[in-house]
Write a protein that holds these residues in place. Structure first.
Motif, short mmCIF file in Angstrom:
data_model
loop_
_atom_site.label_atom_id
_atom_site.label_comp_id
_atom_site.label_asym_id
_atom_site.label_seq_id
_atom_site.Cartn_x
_atom_site.Cartn_y
_atom_site.Cartn_z
N ASP A 127 1.02 -1.47 -0.12
CA ASP A 127 0.31 0.09 0.06
C ASP A 127 0.75 1.21 -0.19
O ASP A 127 1.65 1.56 0.73
CB ASP A 127 -0.43 -0.83 1.05
CG ASP A 127 -1.48 0.83 1.41
OD1 ASP A 127 -1.80 2.40 0.60
OD2 ASP A 127 -2.95 0.69 1.64
N ASP A 128 0.98 2.36 -1.23
CA ASP A 128 1.26 3.78 -1.18
C ASP A 128 3.30 3.51 -1.03
O ASP A 128 3.73 3.85 -1.20
CB ASP A 128 1.63 4.19 0.42
CG ASP A 128 0.11 4.49 0.72
OD1 ASP A 128 -1.17 4.71 -0.80
OD2 ASP A 128 -0.21 5.26 1.78
N HIS A 175 2.17 2.04 4.22
CA HIS A 175 0.54 2.74 4.24
C HIS A 175 1.35 3.96 5.85
O HIS A 175 1.48 3.73 6.62
CB HIS A 175 -0.52 3.20 3.98
CG HIS A 175 -1.46 3.49 3.65
ND1 HIS A 175 -2.11 4.05 5.63
CD2 HIS A 175 -1.95 4.34 3.49
CE1 HIS A 175 -2.20 4.62 4.78
NE2 HIS A 175 -3.33 5.03 3.80
N LYS A 193 -0.77 11.18 -2.38
CA LYS A 193 -1.25 10.70 -3.05
C LYS A 193 -1.69 11.35 -4.16
O LYS A 193 -2.10 12.80 -4.43
CB LYS A 193 -0.97 9.16 -2.99
CG LYS A 193 -2.82 8.84 -2.55
CD LYS A 193 -2.40 7.46 -1.54
CE LYS A 193 -3.93 7.13 -0.71
NZ LYS A 193 -2.76 6.71 0.36
N CYS A 223 -6.35 4.46 -2.08
CA CYS A 223 -6.33 3.03 -1.93
C CYS A 223 -7.30 2.19 -2.59
O CYS A 223 -7.77 1.30 -2.77
CB CYS A 223 -6.12 2.55 -0.22
SG CYS A 223 -4.94 3.72 0.29
N ASP A 274 -0.35 -0.41 -4.90
CA ASP A 274 -1.81 0.48 -5.21
C ASP A 274 -1.85 1.48 -5.45
O ASP A 274 -3.14 2.00 -6.87
CB ASP A 274 -2.70 0.45 -3.95
CG ASP A 274 -2.46 1.24 -1.97
OD1 ASP A 274 -1.54 1.70 -2.68
OD2 ASP A 274 -3.61 0.98 -1.95
N GLN A 275 -0.51 2.25 -5.25
CA GLN A 275 -0.25 3.32 -6.19
C GLN A 275 0.63 3.70 -5.96
O GLN A 275 1.75 3.34 -5.23
CB GLN A 275 -1.67 4.49 -6.38
CG GLN A 275 -1.46 5.49 -5.18
CD GLN A 275 -2.05 4.47 -3.56
OE1 GLN A 275 -3.50 4.29 -3.79
NE2 GLN A 275 -0.96 4.71 -2.56
CA CA Z 1 -2.80 3.43 -1.00
#
Ligand code: CA
Length: 724
Positions: A31-32, A192, A360, A71, A347-348
């Motif tokens: 995540d992230d 995250h 983000k 997310c 996720d990004q």
């Molecule tokens: Ca994320």
């Protein structure tokens, strides 16, 4: 008999052959995790030997993008192979409709064992999985709770990344049917916010040693003013406790946000706290002492914050890299490696101080990009790279093709298998541009809604709020420091990208007129919305006017007529200046009418869809239709007096006027002779020669008091007919 035996043999051998052919899929997802913090992508910040191993033994994608940099939406893009406006999960806080098509369901139907472990973040329970065990919401780093399949929560002692890995290995070992192929989604919370490393990674990247990005002190010149409105800077938007890991009261409120303490610390046991304090305590004390001694200027504080942020973020990444190593080792030990596709993605992306930011959302490179590394022994040539434009909507059709299954035609992504087979080269006819759309304005960090396209070299995106384009040449300006949208030399390029933008929106069925949109990031709008909701809660309204500034004008130029005609009939004005159909849809979706079930609703909307972007009448009419549907859902007994969009522009040939005409010739068909009644008032406003007069519409758009008088007179018979 012989034929029957053959048939039986064929039936028996089918699953076996399929099982041999169909690969397992291990999808390791974080995540992230930004590309800038992955060795294989050229990190200047850290080392990720295990993630890099996937690139060394497989393929790395340089141009891998998300469809919506946040997310939950990214996860929904992946599961469905569709953009956010289609799968319905546009912003965090939405609820994923688990009854829709997803790739795990399809693979499960085809005989795969499916599992998801770790972060889920889609609000509803997972569907299509033989096994799941997920973090509630964002989850916690220390001693995390995990929701079990029976709905109960189980608390684990330890560190979330390690626990997710333990559970993933355990499922591979003993949780699945080994005769069947599997898909395992091992999904980490890390890295995250609120970046909390495991003690084994404390000090791995030391304070003061981490290189700063060139744009840490970006002043946002040369780009939209909306860039200055965000609240995600390292300089101003870190919390004293939550982000910067101080205990107790915020000692320097001019530098840190207060009021959000370190939640992870509250979860730790005594031993964990002692280890934590032993590392963070002295560093924190030194910072506080230096501050009190006046040793640190504003920029020094920002630099210190960047170092603390990066220490924690990179430390959190390090455990993810450990996890990848453990999972790859397990595949080797168990003999599964040969027939298992391994993917690492996140996720990004994320800002690691670029533009002075964390977080983000923006369509700038750092958050638009997703890491994508893939290993498939015997199928993907080791150590290859691809520059093909891929997107998270491609994962689902890719997994289906890996399993030998066709993708349903409504899937919007494309399988990347041709790219994998082509050693990274995009096949002829591969996409030239990706479409991106961010919807979560009016939320934490205050990033304005925008959507756009990115090609190999250029990026253009649009802010509907200010109706501004931004254009970047990524070859000459990879850090995106100057928008070229107003540069005369770049007009042909902008026009070309705008055309691709229009076409991609059509291709992906993006009609903004029907996609609920808030303007809650504009203070006056938010206040009016709040005030109207309060007013609506009083209840008892018999008549509601719904629309834009022309309806809102009943509180201005139309005030006296309103007081005389409508106030006595308990009428509510839900006109919001500048609103388009999508904003009305948002307001009705979120129940702005409150408990009222009025006898009649007067609806007049669409002229801003025309005025702001000359939106196609067909699209605007669909927006109006959605409004009528919502009214039917919220208050089925309410009769609707749907008004044709008022004429605009002095001349009968005014393009905006003609666009409104196009809307009207479509929406008049929505009248059903029962619930919905249609009325075109243009005859009340236009002169004999078809022009508009200044007496009726001083600016050829908004009504004068005389205009409101004509409006009231024209609808009175209909209102009476509807029982008012
Ligand atoms: Ca994320």
């Amino acid at each position: 008999m012989k034929r029957l035996v053959c048939l039986l043999l064929a039936m028996l051998s089918l699953p076996l052959t399929a099982a041999q052919k169909q690969p397992n899929i291990l999808f390791i997802f974080s995540d992230d995790h930004a590309l800038q913090a992955i060795g294989a992508y050229g990190s200047k910040l850290n080392q990720t030997p295990n993630i890099d191993r996937i690139a060394r033994e497989g393929m790395l994608f340089r141009n891998s993008f998300c469809a919506n940099s946040i997310c939950g939406p990214s996860r929904a893009n992946i599961l469905t192979g569709k953009h956010s406006h289609v799968n319905g999960f546009r912003r965090n806080g939405d609820r994923f409709d688990g009854s829709q098509w997803t790739f795990p369901k399809e693979l499960q139907k085809a005989g795969y064992q499916t599992a998801v472990i770790g972060k889920w973040h889609l609000e509803t329970d997972p569907t299509g999985f033989n096994y799941w065990e997920i973090l509630p919401g964002q989850g916690s780093y220390y001693n995390p709770d995990l929701i079990q399949m029976d709905g109960k929560r189980r608390r684990y002692t330890g560190y979330v990344t390690d626990i997710t890995t333990d559970l993933a290995v355990e499922w591979l070992k003993s949780g699945r049917d080994p005769a069947k192929p599997f898909v395992l989604m091992a999904q980490h919370k890390a890295p995250h916010r609120d970046w909390s490393p495991h003690p084994r990674h404390f000090g791995r990247y030391k304070l003061g040693t981490i290189p700063e990005p060139e744009t840490l002190f970006d002043d946002y010149a040369g780009r939209s003013k909306l860039l200055q409105e965000q609240e995600m800077t390292i300089a101003n938007d870190f919390f004293w406790g939550h982000d910067m890991k101080f205990q107790g009261e915020n000692q320097f409120p001019e530098h840190f946000r207060g009021g959000l303490s370190m939640g992870e610390y509250a979860r730790m046991n005594a031993e964990q706290r002692a280890t934590w304090d032993a590392y963070y305590g002295p560093e924190n004390q030194k910072f506080i002492a230096d501050m009190k001694a006046g040793k640190l200027a504003k920029d020094d504080v920002t630099r210190w914050k960047y170092q603390r942020y990066m220490h924690d973020y990179l430390g959190s990444v390090q455990a993810v890299d450990d996890s990848v190593g453990r999972l790859l080792d397990y595949l080797d030990e168990s003999g599964l490696a040969e027939n298992t596709v391994v993917i690492y993605s996140s996720d990004q992306g994320f800002y690691l101080g670029e533009h002075g930011w964390y977080d983000k959302r923006w369509m700038f490179e750092e958050s638009l990009k997703m890491p994508f590394l893939i290993r498939w022994p015997g199928k993907i040539k080791a150590g290859t790279e691809s520059r093909a434009l891929i997107q998270n909507i491609d994962y689902a059709p890719t997994f289906l093709e890996m399993a030998g299954l066709p993708a349903p035609p409504e899937i919007q992504g494309r399988s990347i298998l041709p790219v994998l087979r082509g050693e990274g080269r995009a096949p002829a006819g591969w996409r030239d541009a990706i479409y991106y759309s961010y919807y979560e304005n009016d939320a934490v960090h205050e990033v304005a809604q925008h959507d756009g396209v990115r090609t190999e070299r250029y990026k253009a995106f649009f802010f509907p709020r200010t109706r501004e384009w931004q254009l970047f040449d990524l070859e000459k300006d990879p850090q995106e420091m100057k928008s070229l949208h107003a540069d005369p030399a770049h007009q042909p390029i902008l026009a070309g990208l705008q055309q691709r933008h229009r076409d991609l929106k059509k291709f992906y069925d993006v009609n903004f007129a029907v996609i609920p949109a808030t303007r809650g990031d504009e203070d006056w709008w938010k206040q009016r919305d709040r005030a109207k909701r309060e007013q609506a809660r009083e209840g008892g309204f018999e008549l509601v006017f719904i629309g834009d500034s022309i309806t809102q004008g009943w509180e201005g130029a139309g005030k006296e007529i309103w007081a005389e005609r409508y106030a006595p009939r308990k009428a509510l004005n839900l006109g919001f200046s500048g609103d388009r159909t999508e904003h009305v849809i948002w307001r009705l979706n979120y129940n702005q009418m409150g408990p009222n079930r009025p006898k009649a609703a007067v609806v007049m909307i669409g002229t801003n869809n025309t005025g702001h972007s000359m939106q196609d009448p067909e699209e605007v009419a669909a927006g109006v239709k959605r409004i009528l549907e919502l009214l039917a859902e919220k208050s089925p007994q309410t009769k609707v007096l749907l008004l044709g969009v008022f004429p605009r522009g002095q001349s009968p040939f005014d393009p905006g006027r003609l666009n409104n005409l196009g809307i009207n010739q479509r929406i008049r068909r929505f009248a059903d002779g029962d619930r919905v009644h249609y009325l075109d008032l243009s005859g009340s406003f236009l002169e004999a020669d078809g022009t508009l007069s200044k007496e009726i519409m001083p600016d050829y758009l908004h009504l004068s008091p005389a205009g409101y008088q004509r409006w009231a007179d024209a609808i009175e018979p209909s209102l009476k007919q509807l029982g008012l």
